[in-house]
Design a protein around this motif. Structure first.
Motif, PDB file in Angstrom:
ATOM      1  N   THR A  36      30.522   7.626  68.276  1.00  0.00           N
ATOM      2  CA  THR A  36      31.480   8.182  67.329  1.00  0.00           C
ATOM      3  C   THR A  36      31.628   7.283  66.105  1.00  0.00           C
ATOM      4  O   THR A  36      31.671   7.765  64.965  1.00  0.00           O
ATOM      5  N   GLU A  37      31.680   5.993  66.337  1.00  0.00           N
ATOM      6  CA  GLU A  37      31.784   5.057  65.223  1.00  0.00           C
ATOM      7  C   GLU A  37      30.560   5.163  64.317  1.00  0.00           C
ATOM      8  O   GLU A  37      30.674   5.118  63.087  1.00  0.00           O
ATOM      9  N   GLY A  38      29.376   5.313  64.913  1.00  0.00           N
ATOM     10  CA  GLY A  38      28.163   5.453  64.121  1.00  0.00           C
ATOM     11  C   GLY A  38      28.199   6.687  63.239  1.00  0.00           C
ATOM     12  O   GLY A  38      27.832   6.638  62.051  1.00  0.00           O
ATOM     13  N   ILE A  39      28.656   7.817  63.782  1.00  0.00           N
ATOM     14  CA  ILE A  39      28.720   9.058  63.009  1.00  0.00           C
ATOM     15  C   ILE A  39      29.747   8.936  61.884  1.00  0.00           C
ATOM     16  O   ILE A  39      29.482   9.306  60.737  1.00  0.00           O
ATOM     17  N   VAL A  40      30.931   8.417  62.209  1.00  0.00           N
ATOM     18  CA  VAL A  40      32.006   8.328  61.214  1.00  0.00           C
ATOM     19  C   VAL A  40      31.609   7.387  60.078  1.00  0.00           C
ATOM     20  O   VAL A  40      31.753   7.721  58.893  1.00  0.00           O
ATOM     21  N   VAL A  41      31.095   6.197  60.428  1.00  0.00           N
ATOM     22  CA  VAL A  41      30.714   5.234  59.387  1.00  0.00           C
ATOM     23  C   VAL A  41      29.534   5.766  58.579  1.00  0.00           C
ATOM     24  O   VAL A  41      29.497   5.631  57.349  1.00  0.00           O
ATOM     25  N   GLY A  42      28.566   6.369  59.254  1.00  0.00           N
ATOM     26  CA  GLY A  42      27.426   6.934  58.542  1.00  0.00           C
ATOM     27  C   GLY A  42      27.847   8.030  57.578  1.00  0.00           C
ATOM     28  O   GLY A  42      27.365   8.095  56.437  1.00  0.00           O
TER      29      GLY A  42
END
Length: 572
Positions: free
Chosen positions: A411-417
């Motif tokens: 989730t962090e990867g998607i949000v930051v990306g």
């Protein structure tokens, strides 16, 4: 003149029934006969053969027993096909969810997983009925490629212990680096027989894909590896030795025990399931559309995913989503409509009822080989390389998403990306704005759409020294507002008449409207007449909302009409 007339002809908005009518209803209404049923039955059987080993493998990798993967494919897959907005979508457990499901089970147990799955179903229903599915397409391509590749790495890493037959002391860590350290510490338990089974499974899948692509490679490979392991008496762990086999019937539906504290604890997991499920299912539907020329109903598809997750949770299953590989298999097998997906679930149910004892002989190393192939296929290698080469911005989004998914959290990867993509988009759009006069280009470093230097504004009209025309080209929003404001502040008071040509502005936000308002008040204080020419109805409405209206400014349909009015008024 009405607003609709000003804007021009608009497309008729689809009704609620048109948006949420399942494709099954459409197919049956258009005429469905024996020939279509035969095509769907063959396609459903083909997909079931692919889904059988894959559903069990995904469940085991997710930290639950193999039958839960089958329950998911049977119940969830049936509801996705029966209620969905795609003719060809196949629902079931997906490799993309392995990381999230495994971490949820590790923190909250199977009960927490089932509750999170049901909550995710409710959230998906809300997303669908609120018609938010349209916005899922705004997830940038580098983000989807990055998180898919990251998930593939984690899936492969999760199978290393089975691939090498390692026995770990205690629970296997979920994070990548601690996992690798634990595996290295357990290297002394290396099992050559497990490696042989894994290599055999992968070799058969790869060989059949090359020389017999129409054969069900995964099922043939698992069956062959199981037969050889039993016949040779190989010392490998199987579904039977670890899980005691799988049940021969579906369980009775049961609601999870209501627990407010647990609901609060699994809420982040449920949101993550919802986000990933929506993205994965709609990507799968888009793939099916590209293969068939059909168009899916995105919000109807999300509603079906919601009901499917609720149904799966009631029967003890895990997260359901549209599966790209199985959907593509369904299309290639000649499916006519959703009945193929419903029959695929029926064939899986028949396996549980008739042949469940055979699953006890399946080596876990063989299923690990299946998931190793799945992980390899998940990585869009050509797209990954192209994005790395395309631009530093796309490469940054891709690599940041990829690394965060691997080392931090999906989730962090998607949000930051997504956030990084948004910032880069704003930066690029802010450089696409240009302000020019009839005499010279104010920003000569800005290229036009063809890549060449932007030409000066219609020099043939440069006859009146007291009138100046500024042309704004490009999206005028908060990212570019400061650029335009600098130009307008510098030039606004130098003439008697000031014309802003907005015909090249497709979009204007409140920040940009505030800039125009400031320029208008400055022109009024300086005794300068201000015209706004060529503004679209949407741009005009935004300016009106911010007080940019007569008598502060005058609106004209074009620069020519504004200049004609100047001559009539005798200002010049």
């Amino acid at each position: 003149m009405s607003a609709a007339t000003e804007i021009g002809e608009t497309r008729r908005q689809p009704s609620f029934g048109e948006l949420f009518t399942p494709k099954l209803v459409t197919v049956l209404r258009d005429g469905y006969g024996l020939r279509q049923l035969q095509a769907d039955a063959l396609a459903g059987l083909t997909v079931a053969i692919v889904a059988l080993p894959l559903s069990m493998a995904i469940a085991i990798a997710s930290g639950v027993s193999p039958e839960r993967g089958l329950y998911t494919a049977i119940i969830g897959g049936f509801l996705v096909s029966a209620l969905g907005g795609s003719r060809f979508q196949i629902g079931g457990p997906a490799g993309a969810f392995i990381v999230l499901v495994a971490s949820t089970v590790a923190r909250h147990g199977v009960d927490g997983l089932i509750l999170a799955t049901m909550m995710s179903g409710v959230f998906l229903l809300a997303v669908g009925y609120l018609r938010l599915g349209t916005y899922i397409k705004f997830i940038p391509y580098p983000v989807t490629v990055g998180f898919t590749a990251g998930i593939a790495v984690i899936i492969f890493a999760s199978q290393l212990s089975e691939l090498f037959g390692l026995s770990l002391d205690g629970k296997e860590p979920g994070e990548l680096i601690p996992k690798l350290q634990a595996l290295a510490a357990a290297w002394g338990t290396f099992n050559p027989a497990a490696v042989a089974v894994t290599v055999l499974t992968i070799a058969i899948i790869a060989g059949l894909r090359r020389w017999r692509p129409s054969w069900p490679g995964m099922l043939v490979a698992v069956a062959a590896a199981s037969t050889i392991a039993v016949a040779a008496g190989l010392p490998v762990e199987t579904i039977g030795t670890r899980f005691g086999g799988i049940p021969r019937a579906l369980p009775l539906p049961a609601l999870p025990t209501p627990d407010l504290a647990l609901m609060q604890a699994v809420l982040p997991d449920a949101i993550a399931f919802t986000l990933l499920g929506a993205i994965e299912s709609l990507l799968s539907a888009v793939v099916a559309d590209g293969m068939t020329g059909r168009r899916h109903r995105s919000n109807c598809e999300l509603v079906a995913q919601g009901f499917a997750n609720i149904g799966s949770a009631l029967f003890g299953g895990i997260c359901v989503t549209g599966t790209i590989a199985r959907t593509a298999t369904n299309v290639r097998a000649g499916a006519h409509g959703p009945i193929a997906g419903m029959l695929h679930s029926g064939f899986l149910l028949a396996f549980i009822l008739v042949a469940a004892p055979l699953a006890s002989y399946i080596p876990l190393a063989a299923l690990a080989g299946v998931l190793a192939v799945v992980a390899w296929n998940m990585v869009e290698k050509t797209a990954f390389a192209a994005l790395v080469r395309s631009s530093w911005g796309d490469a940054s989004v891709l690599l940041v998403t990829f690394l965060l998914v691997i080392f931090r959290d999906l989730t962090e990867g998607i949000v930051v990306g997504f956030a990084l993509s948004a910032v880069l988009f704003i930066e690029r759009m802010s450089r696409a704005i240009a302000v020019e006069t009839r005499r010279a280009v104010v920003q000569p470093d800005v290229a036009d759409a063809a890549g060449g230097p932007r030409q000066s504004y219609d020099a043939s009209e440069a006859t009146d020294p007291d009138t100046v025309v500024y042309r704004i080209s490009g999206a005028f929003f908060f990212g570019s507002a400061s650029t335009v404001a600098t130009v307008l502040d510098r030039l606004a008071g130098q003439r008697k008449t000031f014309v802003i040509d907005c015909s090249g502005v497709p979009f204007l936000d409140s920040t940009a409207a505030n800039v125009i308002e400031g320029a208008a008040h400055k022109a009024q204080r300086s005794g300068v007449r201000l015209f706004i020419a060529g503004a679209s109805p949407a741009v005009r409405r935004m300016l009106f909302a911010h007080g940019v209206r007569p008598p502060l400014v005058r609106y004209k349909a074009s620069v020519e009409r504004a200049l004609k009015q100047v001559r009539i008024d005798g200002v010049s």
